[in-house]
Design an enzyme around this catalytic site. Structure first.
Site, PDB file in Angstrom:
ATOM      1  CG  ASP A   2       0.835  51.507  -8.486  1.00  0.00           C
ATOM      2  OD1 ASP A   2       1.164  50.391  -8.889  1.00  0.00           O
ATOM      3  OD2 ASP A   2       1.558  52.247  -7.781  1.00  0.00           O
ATOM      4  N   GLY A   5      -3.393  51.477 -15.990  1.00  0.00           N
ATOM      5  CA  GLY A   5      -3.977  50.395 -16.785  1.00  0.00           C
ATOM      6  C   GLY A   5      -5.436  50.181 -16.428  1.00  0.00           C
ATOM      7  NE  ARG A   6      -5.189  48.437 -11.089  1.00  0.00           N
ATOM      8  CZ  ARG A   6      -4.661  48.761  -9.915  1.00  0.00           C
ATOM      9  NH1 ARG A   6      -5.410  48.837  -8.838  1.00  0.00           N
ATOM     10  NH2 ARG A   6      -3.366  49.001  -9.833  1.00  0.00           N
ATOM     11  CD1 TRP A   7      -8.648  56.775 -14.533  1.00  0.00           C
ATOM     12  CD2 TRP A   7      -8.004  56.714 -16.673  1.00  0.00           C
ATOM     13  NE1 TRP A   7      -9.114  57.915 -15.132  1.00  0.00           N
ATOM     14  CE2 TRP A   7      -8.725  57.900 -16.454  1.00  0.00           C
ATOM     15  CE3 TRP A   7      -7.508  56.454 -17.951  1.00  0.00           C
ATOM     16  CZ2 TRP A   7      -8.958  58.838 -17.455  1.00  0.00           C
ATOM     17  CZ3 TRP A   7      -7.739  57.380 -18.956  1.00  0.00           C
ATOM     18  CH2 TRP A   7      -8.452  58.563 -18.714  1.00  0.00           C
ATOM     19  CB  SER A  47      10.116  49.536 -11.184  1.00  0.00           C
ATOM     20  OG  SER A  47       9.581  48.430 -11.862  1.00  0.00           O
ATOM     21  CG  ASN A  50       7.541  49.242 -14.412  1.00  0.00           C
ATOM     22  OD1 ASN A  50       7.603  50.341 -13.895  1.00  0.00           O
ATOM     23  ND2 ASN A  50       6.713  48.294 -13.959  1.00  0.00           N
ATOM     24  CD1 TRP A  51      13.995  47.693 -17.180  1.00  0.00           C
ATOM     25  CD2 TRP A  51      13.495  48.386 -19.227  1.00  0.00           C
ATOM     26  NE1 TRP A  51      14.616  48.902 -17.364  1.00  0.00           N
ATOM     27  CE2 TRP A  51      14.333  49.349 -18.625  1.00  0.00           C
ATOM     28  CE3 TRP A  51      13.041  48.623 -20.524  1.00  0.00           C
ATOM     29  CZ2 TRP A  51      14.719  50.514 -19.266  1.00  0.00           C
ATOM     30  CZ3 TRP A  51      13.445  49.783 -21.172  1.00  0.00           C
ATOM     31  CH2 TRP A  51      14.267  50.719 -20.533  1.00  0.00           C
ATOM     32  CD  GLU A 186       4.087  57.347   9.726  1.00  0.00           C
ATOM     33  OE1 GLU A 186       2.980  56.798   9.625  1.00  0.00           O
ATOM     34  OE2 GLU A 186       4.885  57.150  10.682  1.00  0.00           O
TER      35      GLU A 186
END
Lengths: 229, 504
Positions: A2, A5-7, A47, A50-51, A186
């Site tokens: 993830d 986009g933010r990057w 995923s 994501n479509w 975990e």
């Protein structure tokens, strides 16, 4: 994986450049995992949800993935990595990309090194539904279905239970990832965005995992669905 | 056929006294070498690599005969399924020239039944008939002459005695097919004038000949073994195709080249002689290295056949597949990805199915000869005798009528790929079900209503698949019919029928 986009947003770049920057992280992590002795590495690339992203972005991703797969195929093979693609059932996956996936699987199917599973067009629920369908089609009587038997009908039934899930960018959700296999996993949530994620971050996560007091740590990895002691 | 009319009476008279009487083939006399089987002149050639070139040359000369050319164009599967055709030819030759008389008679009867079904008219409305004795004599003549020429071109000409022996063997071959003596000249001297006459007066630049010379090699599909390497195959073919064509042209008789207007390429003569010479040198290789039938078998072996060599072959195939995958992955991307080229899907498009399965003769149309070719292949595999063979052909003929009624929209008597694609669903009619049932009966040799492992192997050349066998090790009538129908209409891949009818 993830935070692409933010990057990009932090750098005032289009979202697509975030995806492009992710390539280096992917290759770095694969190499780090292999040299750290990880036997099974799974990457959640795309995923079933994501479509819903904008058409142009999906299109770009498909081209990017195809380019990355073709670029790194010989290297992955040379490193003895067995590559598999989990999902890839949607007809929207371009035929050429599906063929490259199939080619890479064929090419590396006999490799004995790390198994790299790329979840592409993957949904944990869909896998479970598929397993149920396969059981019904096989005419398995209801009493005969137990966890082990059910797990044998999931795609890639040799995949062991997941020990550690790393979710970057601080997001803390499962997002429909390998639902059956993460039952005892975990979880680690490093705040770093995926394009900045590198080998040291990965090793740090492994270290955190080692510190965890796992009830089943230390014994041989349990097979998927096998009853626990 | 004027040439035989003028001289045939004399030939029959002489032929009665010539050494190809039936009694001599069994080789009772220890002094004379056997006509068939080990020790014969033909047997020495069978595994000779030069044969490959000689056979191509002989086929071109056969195709240049107007009657044979027309029969090939209408009926032969060599364009769409050349490897299967080559294998069938070799097996047939082996049976005809083998030591066992019984096998030979059976094969001759089978060939005669097969050829009796081939007849019609060519594009110019001239009738052709594969049973015409003069035509059959010409086929044998081309084989003999190509064997002699192959030795001459590779610099090891046959001695007169050996040539005579070989000629007697080919005459005996024709006699074994049941043809009366007299269609081939009785002696070798007369043969050459007969041969020159046919070459100069009868051969034409036929369509079938042009297809073999200029289309077959350029479009030759990969043999099953090399299926995983389409790019490599295509690249090799682009180079080898024209060379093979040029070599073959250069080895044809000069008068014919002139008359048919075939090109004289600079250097082709030298290349041709060099190729024959090089192939001839293979005689210095250790014995057993080169065996025509095993090479062809190997190339034609289908993916998961359970031949004894299967493990090696499947390992080899896996490697080929991986090499193919690697080559595809590292080839630079084409500027625009071609849509719809997904391989390995379970479904295939109507066009693909039409080209791979239905259009057996590869002329772009579905016609009776295409279905007859399927019946021929199935009958050959099952080694059917009468009356089962006729039952199978009749079932296919009924299916053809059903297809024609349902699909031939423009009424030209044949079905184009477009007509087929437009009306796919109506393909599984009652006549097709009948074909499946007749095929089941023919495969179920012991009549116990299931196909057991041996019967399965006879038809598909593979054992049961582990996943299909499941409950019991037998194939029931309903399952067989269902699979056949889903192959023929649902266009499903990965049924056992796939290598049977779709393979090149």
């Amino acid at each position: 994986m993830d935070g692409n986009g933010r990057w990009a947003a932090q750098r005032s770049l289009p979202r697509t450049s975030g995806h492009r920057a992710a390539e280096t992280a992917v290759i770095d992590v694969i190499e780090a995992a292999r040299s750290a002795g990880v036997g099974w590495l799974s990457l959640y690339a795309f995923s079933t949800e994501n479509w819903r992203r904008p058409h142009a972005e999906v299109d770009f991703l498909m081209h990017l993935v195809r380019r990355v797969v073709r670029k790194h195929a010989p290297l992955l093979h040379a490193r003895g990595i067995r590559c598999r693609f989990l999902g890839v059932t949607d007809p929207r996956v371009p035929a050429a990309l599906a063929r490259d996936f199939a080619d890479l699987m064929t090419l590396t199917c006999d490799n004995r090194g790390m198994t790299l599973t790329v979840a592409f067009d993957h949904g944990g629920r869909r896998d479970i539904v598929e397993a149920a369908r396969s059981l019904i089609r096989g005419g398995v009587p209801a009493e005969a279905v137990d966890e082990e038997c059910f797990a044998a009908h999931l795609p890639f039934p040799d995949t062991p239970d997941v020990d550690l899930v790393i979710r970057t960018s601080g997001e803390q959700r499962i997002s429909n990832f390998m639902l059956w296999q993460v039952a005892y996993a975990e979880w680690v949530f490093p705040p770093v965005l995926w394009p900045d994620f590198r080998a040291p971050h990965f090793l740090e996560c492994l270290h955190t995992y080692q510190q965890r007091d796992r009830r089943f740590g230390g014994v041989l990895p349990h097979q998927n669905g096998e009853s626990r002691p | 056929m004027t040439h035989t009319d003028s001289g045939s009476a004399g030939r029959i008279g002489a032929g009665a006294a010539s050494p190809h009487g039936r009694s001599s083939w069994s080789g009772t006399d220890d002094r004379t070498p056997p006509v068939f089987g080990p020790g014969s002149q033909f047997h020495e050639f069978f595994n000779d690599p030069r044969w490959a070139m000689a056979m191509v040359r002989a086929t071109v000369l056969e195709a240049a005969h107007p009657q044979i050319g027309a029969a090939l164009i209408d009926n032969s599967t060599f364009v769409a399924h050349p490897w299967r055709r080559l294998r069938n030819t070799l097996v047939s030759l082996q049976r005809m020239f083998g030591a066992d008389d019984h096998v030979r008679q059976r094969e001759a009867a089978r060939l005669n039944r097969l050829h009796a079904r081939l007849g019609g008219t060519d594009a110019r409305n001239r009738p052709y008939d594969a049973m015409d004795p003069d035509v059959r004599a010409w086929v044998v003549a081309t084989l003999f002459e190509s064997a002699v020429t192959m030795c001459r071109l590779s610099g090891q000409p046959l001695e007169q005695r050996a040539m005579e022996r070989l000629y007697a063997e080919f005459q005996a071959f024709l006699a074994a097919l049941g043809d009366e003596a007299g269609h081939l000249p009785p002696s070798l001297q007369e043969f050459w004038s007969y041969y020159d006459q046919v070459v100069e007066e009868e051969l034409e630049n036929t369509e079938a000949m042009r297809i073999i010379l200029y289309k077959l090699f350029d479009h030759l599909p990969a043999p099953p073994l090399l299926n995983g390497l389409p790019t490599l195959w295509a690249a090799g073919r682009t180079v080898a195709g024209p060379v093979l064509g040029a070599i073959t042209v250069a080895s044809l008789p000069e008068p014919f080249r002139r008359r048919a207007g075939l090109p004289e390429l600079p250097g082709a003569q030298t290349a041709m002689q060099g190729a024959y010479l090089a192939a001839g040198l293979a005689r210095f290789l250790p014995g057993g290295w080169i065996k025509a039938d095993s090479v062809i078998d190997l190339l034609a072996l289908s993916p998961d056949s359970d031949d004894p060599r299967a493990r090696t072959i499947s390992a080899l195939r896996d490697r080929m597949n991986r090499a193919g995958a690697l080559i595809r992955l590292i080839t630079p991307l084409p500027p625009e990805p071609v849509p719809g080229t997904a391989d390995g899907g379970l479904q295939r498009s109507a066009e693909e199915f039409f080209a791979q399965v239905l259009d057996q003769s590869g002329n772009g149309y579905l016609d009776w000869p295409d279905l007859a070719a399927m019946a021929r292949e199935l009958a050959g595999r099952l080694d059917l005798d009468e009356p089962e063979e006729t039952r199978l052909y009749d079932a296919f003929a009924d299916w053809w009528r059903e297809l024609q009624a349902a699909l031939d929209a423009d009424g030209d008597g044949r079905i184009s790929a477009r007509e087929y694609a437009a009306a796919v669903p109506s393909l599984a009619g009652p006549a097709l079900i009948k074909v499946a049932e007749v095929l089941f009966d023919a495969t179920d040799k012991d009549g116990n209503q299931t196909i057991d492992a041996d019967e399965h192997r006879a038809l598909f050349r593979t054992a049961f698949h582990r996943d299909t066998a499941g409950a019991e090790a037998a194939y029931t009538r309903s399952a067989f019919v269902r699979d056949f129908l889903s192959f023929m209409s649902g266009r499903r891949r990965s049924t056992p029928f796939d290598p049977l009818l779709a393979q090149a």
